[in-house]
Design a protein around this motif. Sequence first.
Motif, short mmCIF file in Angstrom:
data_model
loop_
_atom_site.label_atom_id
_atom_site.label_comp_id
_atom_site.label_asym_id
_atom_site.label_seq_id
_atom_site.Cartn_x
_atom_site.Cartn_y
_atom_site.Cartn_z
N SER A 1 -1.50 -2.20 9.85
CA SER A 1 -0.63 -2.73 8.82
C SER A 1 -0.96 -4.22 8.36
CB SER A 1 0.96 -2.88 9.52
OG SER A 1 0.74 -3.97 10.91
N GLY A 2 -2.06 -4.92 9.31
CA GLY A 2 -2.48 -6.15 9.32
C GLY A 2 -3.66 -5.95 8.25
N ILE A 3 -4.81 -5.20 8.58
CA ILE A 3 -5.96 -5.06 7.66
C ILE A 3 -5.63 -4.48 6.23
CG2 ILE A 3 -7.48 -4.97 9.61
CD1 ILE A 3 -7.54 -1.92 9.09
N ALA A 4 -4.54 -3.91 6.47
CA ALA A 4 -4.09 -3.26 4.93
C ALA A 4 -4.02 -4.50 3.95
CB ALA A 4 -2.77 -2.69 4.96
N VAL B 1 -2.71 -4.18 -8.31
CA VAL B 1 -3.11 -3.73 -6.72
C VAL B 1 -3.08 -4.61 -5.99
CG1 VAL B 1 -5.52 -3.50 -5.68
CG2 VAL B 1 -5.13 -2.63 -8.02
N MET B 2 -2.89 -6.13 -6.20
CA MET B 2 -2.65 -7.06 -5.02
C MET B 2 -1.20 -6.92 -4.56
SD MET B 2 -2.65 -11.20 -5.22
CE MET B 2 -4.51 -11.15 -4.77
N GLY B 3 -0.26 -6.57 -5.68
CA GLY B 3 1.17 -6.62 -5.28
C GLY B 3 1.32 -5.21 -4.45
N PHE B 4 0.79 -4.24 -4.79
CA PHE B 4 0.82 -3.10 -4.07
C PHE B 4 0.46 -3.30 -2.57
CE2 PHE B 4 -1.09 0.60 -2.03
CZ PHE B 4 0.21 1.54 -2.03
N TYR B 5 -0.60 -3.57 -2.30
CA TYR B 5 -1.17 -3.90 -0.68
C TYR B 5 -0.41 -4.95 -0.16
CZ TYR B 5 -4.68 -7.28 -2.52
OH TYR B 5 -5.47 -8.37 -2.78
N SER B 6 -0.17 -6.08 -0.86
CA SER B 6 0.69 -7.03 -0.34
C SER B 6 2.25 -6.45 0.17
CB SER B 6 1.02 -8.19 -1.25
OG SER B 6 -0.15 -8.95 -1.60
N ALA B 7 2.82 -5.87 -0.75
CA ALA B 7 4.09 -5.32 -0.32
C ALA B 7 4.00 -4.11 0.73
CB ALA B 7 4.70 -4.69 -1.57
N PHE B 8 2.93 -3.38 0.61
CA PHE B 8 2.62 -2.52 1.65
C PHE B 8 2.45 -3.20 3.08
CE2 PHE B 8 -0.18 0.17 4.12
CZ PHE B 8 0.35 1.58 4.14
N ALA B 9 1.72 -4.05 3.09
CA ALA B 9 1.44 -4.52 4.39
C ALA B 9 2.89 -5.31 4.99
CB ALA B 9 0.34 -5.45 4.32
N ILE C 1 6.25 5.15 9.02
CA ILE C 1 6.10 4.09 8.59
C ILE C 1 5.19 3.82 7.28
CG2 ILE C 1 5.47 1.58 9.16
CD1 ILE C 1 6.42 1.82 12.11
N PHE C 2 4.16 4.12 7.48
CA PHE C 2 2.95 4.12 6.40
C PHE C 2 3.25 4.90 4.90
CE2 PHE C 2 0.04 2.99 10.09
CZ PHE C 2 0.05 1.62 9.58
N VAL C 3 4.00 5.95 5.36
CA VAL C 3 4.60 6.69 4.15
C VAL C 3 5.56 5.94 3.46
CG1 VAL C 3 5.56 8.78 3.29
CG2 VAL C 3 3.72 9.07 5.12
N LEU C 4 6.57 5.44 4.33
CA LEU C 4 7.67 4.95 3.43
C LEU C 4 7.26 3.63 2.92
CD1 LEU C 4 10.65 4.73 3.20
CD2 LEU C 4 10.81 3.25 5.51
N SER C 5 6.38 2.73 3.46
CA SER C 5 5.87 1.51 3.03
C SER C 5 5.13 1.96 1.37
CB SER C 5 4.94 1.08 3.89
OG SER C 5 5.43 0.44 5.31
N GLY C 6 4.39 2.98 1.57
CA GLY C 6 3.68 3.51 0.46
C GLY C 6 4.53 3.78 -0.66
N LEU C 7 5.61 4.66 -0.20
CA LEU C 7 6.36 4.90 -1.24
C LEU C 7 7.31 3.76 -1.95
CD1 LEU C 7 7.94 8.34 0.20
CD2 LEU C 7 6.20 7.98 -1.69
N ILE C 8 7.77 2.96 -1.04
CA ILE C 8 8.35 1.69 -1.66
C ILE C 8 7.58 0.82 -2.62
CG2 ILE C 8 9.72 -0.39 -1.06
CD1 ILE C 8 10.83 1.24 1.20
N SER C 9 6.26 0.64 -2.10
CA SER C 9 5.41 -0.27 -2.84
C SER C 9 4.97 0.40 -4.15
CB SER C 9 4.19 -0.61 -1.88
OG SER C 9 4.46 -0.94 -0.59
#
Length: 350
Positions: A71-74, A101-109, A145-153
């Motif tokens: 979650s950190g290196i994401a 792209v930045m918004g996606f990985y920032s929200a995902f992280a 956790i990662f699947v849910l974060s990815g879907l929301i992002s």
Amino acid sequence: MAAHALLLFVLLSCLTVPAAAENVFTNGLVYLPIYLGIATIANVILVVRAWQAWRKYFRSESSALTILMLSGIAWCVPCLVQCIGTAIQGSFWGDSTGCDVMGFYSAFATYSSQMATLLIAYLTYRIVFSTVPKWEYVALVGLAIFVLSGLISMLPLIGVASYVKYDGFCYIDYRDVTHCVLWLLIMVPCVFGVLLLYVQIYKRSGLSKTVRFGLLGFWFVFLCGWVLGIPLIGFGLSNSEYPDNLNLVSAILGHLMNLINPFLYGIFWYKWFVADRQVAPQKELDTEFEVQDAYASSVPYALPAPWNTPVTPVQYPTYNGPPPVYTYDAPVAYPTYSGPLPTPAYTQVY
């Protein structure tokens, strides 16, 4: 000495962020990539600790540290690449696509980091009060956790609002109700959940004060990382102007979690709940008994401080009378035959 060196390292790393305070990508462009590089290297601590815990058969703890590291290196790694491109170009790299792209990985992280912190708090609670869940269960929770974060992002990428640029970086739209509700639905339960779990652990009298107050300190750092999102949502939904640099300060605090978490959980948490355990999981190989969990996830763990009041052994009454006298029945005497041997009768057949 080592603790002072770590503290100095963190402080120097933090000093590189405000150097670009007016606009992250137009002033002091060289500093942000340096900070991101330091944060990326810091996450190596979690990689090392996860590997060490795995080798010692602390598989559940290793899985949790791995989830926190991912979650950190994401955020660290992709932002490092994008910031290097921005520093070379002299302006925001990627235009509108780069912002998405930045918004996606920032929200995902953001989402994954908040939920990963709650996961580690729950695992800590289980270590103290109960038994540690199997590492497969922890890994499945991490995957969820990662699947849910990815879907929301991904919502802004499929037309649900959009990512917005604030002071040179891109993040969720604080003026969009859907984004704000989802952000609060994740952040608020995570913050209060971590607090509740750590307060329960704080009440455990058998733990040292260092561990008990240290975990409360972990929660305070966690709160500081995300608390400014609440006033930003308030300003956004009310269509008010954001105070100067509030978005930037919020981003700095949130992304500082990527730098601080490796030290909090990779050094202190690892020492308290992995390295200093009295009972370490053992993979039982030389035993005739069936081992239901080869990684000893069902075995309660203990910290250096005694957790339970020693049980007084049961004192059974002793017998002080005369020694018992054992009697045996005499063997039965059967009569013996002492006459002549009988002569067998034969019948002559012609």
